[in-house]
Design a protein around this motif. Structure first.
Motif, short mmCIF file in Angstrom:
data_model
loop_
_atom_site.label_atom_id
_atom_site.label_comp_id
_atom_site.label_asym_id
_atom_site.label_seq_id
_atom_site.Cartn_x
_atom_site.Cartn_y
_atom_site.Cartn_z
N ARG A 59 19.44 23.81 19.00
CA ARG A 59 18.07 23.48 19.40
C ARG A 59 18.05 22.73 20.72
O ARG A 59 17.19 22.98 21.58
CB ARG A 59 17.40 22.65 18.30
CG ARG A 59 17.00 23.46 17.06
CD ARG A 59 16.45 22.55 15.98
NE ARG A 59 16.01 23.33 14.82
CZ ARG A 59 15.67 22.79 13.64
NH1 ARG A 59 15.73 21.46 13.49
NH2 ARG A 59 15.28 23.56 12.65
N THR B 145 16.37 23.87 24.25
CA THR B 145 15.46 23.01 25.01
C THR B 145 15.95 22.84 26.44
O THR B 145 15.16 22.83 27.40
CB THR B 145 15.33 21.64 24.33
OG1 THR B 145 14.77 21.82 23.02
CG2 THR B 145 14.43 20.71 25.12
N ASP C 290 14.95 25.93 28.23
CA ASP C 290 13.50 25.93 28.45
C ASP C 290 13.12 25.00 29.60
O ASP C 290 12.24 25.32 30.41
CB ASP C 290 12.78 25.50 27.17
CG ASP C 290 12.90 26.52 26.04
OD1 ASP C 290 13.25 27.68 26.33
OD2 ASP C 290 12.66 26.14 24.88
N ASP C 291 13.77 23.84 29.66
CA ASP C 291 13.46 22.88 30.72
C ASP C 291 13.79 23.46 32.10
O ASP C 291 13.02 23.32 33.05
CB ASP C 291 14.24 21.58 30.51
CG ASP C 291 13.67 20.73 29.38
OD1 ASP C 291 12.50 20.93 29.00
OD2 ASP C 291 14.41 19.86 28.87
#
Length: 427
Positions: free
Chosen positions: A379, A383, A386-387
């Motif tokens: 996870r 993230t 995604d950042d």
């Protein structure tokens, strides 16, 4: 009359084709994980093994690179393919101010500037138009680091309290005691994530390294862990998982006679993973409660199906290096000395992880509560991706003036509430 009613499920017939999670595993230029990893500094060579005698090949994140040290002692990382006609700079010659191609004598400095075109009039009147692709390089902790990301986003090279300051007599150990692995680390032939997430899967030690294959940690029962540490029937209930400032860690509680007076005490053993690919692993052979943490390991992807392990150990004792490199035995032997039959009967990390395939098929997994650390890590990596895609700085990418990072790993004696005895730095 024959009953043709289907009463059984789960057969292999008709299953959909399996697949891997490409966002987490593929690392080439332009891939989600590849672009995320390029936002961080990656170790590419050991400082001590990188000499000015010859250049070295290093495949990182799907790119073929050459790492070298010129005659002035400056490290450099450039593309392997010469900008002139494509010959490999692996066959180049190191000179005082750069590396010279074997084919036509074009010479480049550590930042890719063409210094001379040996067979052109006057050394090449237009040589300034040629530029060998290169990457920024810095040295620290006995390692050479390279930054392969957007130049305008280059962060400072982070610092870690487990590796500095050096105390009296200490040095950095960063070269494998294995032939062929001196410069760019020990290469393994499967996807990097399979090894990285193994470090936050502590229950495997109680089964693979103990129950299934016999105790494989060299220090078990002497300077290492007591056998109750590996009790497979209780390990899951003795482990907790936690977010940290830079990643995720687990705590595994066990009891041992290592108090000040030899009494039975509770000890928390912890391993931290810092994004994007750093393992903070304490000494698992000579376990010393409340000792300062002294080692970092980088799991560096060479490409989608190969990775390298690069490490730095801060110590005054060469035996510390040996305890890491040779600390796990399979049938009493180092892994590369095993016969095929011994690998089958006494498998270790390599056999378990490589047998998942070049890239494990995530669609075929059935996760359980004991996989919580793996789930947390994945996870956090998603993230991170995604950042980057959203134009944000991902976790672990430093900023100017950032303090030395705290490493949350070690063996720490669990103290009662109100006990103000300080824990060591890096624990």
């Amino acid at each position: 009359m024959t009953d043709t009613t289907v009463t059984d499920t789960g057969t292999g017939y008709g299953r959909k084709p399996s697949s891997h999670d490409a966002r987490l595993t593929e690392v080439g230029p332009g891939t989600p994980m590849g672009e995320a990893l390029r936002r961080y500094w990656q170790p590419i060579a050991s400082s001590t093994a990188l000499t000015s005698d010859v250049p070295h090949r290093a495949r990182l994140l799907g790119e073929n690179l050459i790492v070298f040290r010129d005659g002035q002692g400056r490290p450099g990382v450039v593309f392997e393919r010469c900008a002139h006609r494509g010959s490999s700079l692996f066959y180049g010659r190191i000179e005082e101010d750069g590396i010279r191609c074997c084919y036509h004598g074009w010479k480049f400095d550590v930042r890719g500037h063409c210094l001379e075109q040996a067979c052109e009039v006057g050394g090449g009147g237009r040589r300034h138009l040629a530029r060998q692709p290169w990457y920024p390089v810095e040295e620290r902790y006995g390692l050479v680091f390279v930054y392969m990301g957007p130049p305008e986003l280059k962060p400072p090279l982070p610092r870690f309290d487990s590796l500095e300051p050096l105390e009296e007599g200490e040095t950095y150990f960063s070269s494998w005691l294995v032939p062929g692995a001196e410069v760019i680390g020990l290469e393994q032939d499967f996807n990097w994530l399979q090894l990285f997430e193994n470090a936050v899967d502590p229950v495997h030690a109680s089964w693979l390294h103990s129950t299934h294959s016999g105790f494989q940690f060299q220090g078990t029962g002497t300077t290492g862990f007591p056998e109750n540490f590996y009790d497979a029937s209780t390990v899951a209930e003795r482990i907790t998982y936690h977010r940290t400032d830079h990643g995720v860690k687990y705590l595994q509680r066990y009891q041992d006679k290592k108090g000040p007076d030899g009494e039975l005490v509770d000890i928390d053993w912890s391993v931290e993973l810092q994004l994007p690919n750093i393992i903070c692993l304490p000494d698992f052979v000579r376990v010393t409660p409340d000792a300062r943490h002294d080692m970092l390991i980088w799991v560096v992807p060479a490409d989608d199906t190969h990775h390298r392990l690069v490490f730095s150990i801060r110590s005054a004792d060469p035996e510390r290096l040996k305890s890491f490199v040779f600390g796990i035995k399979q049938n009493g032997k180092d892994g590369w000395l095993l016969s095929d039959e011994e690998r089958r009967r006494f498998p270790g990390d390599y056999e378990a992880q490589s047998s998942q395939g070049d890239i494990t098929q995530h669609s075929e997994e059935t996760l359980a509560p004991s996989d919580r650390g793996v789930v947390m890590l994945r996870r956090m990596l998603r993230t991170m991706i995604d950042d980057v895609e959203a134009g944000r700085n991902p976790l672990g990418v430093g900023a100017p003036g950032e303090p030395v990072r705290h490493v949350e790993s070690g063996a720490v004696i669990r103290r009662e509430p109100g006990d103000d005895t300080p824990s060591p730095a890096g624990a």
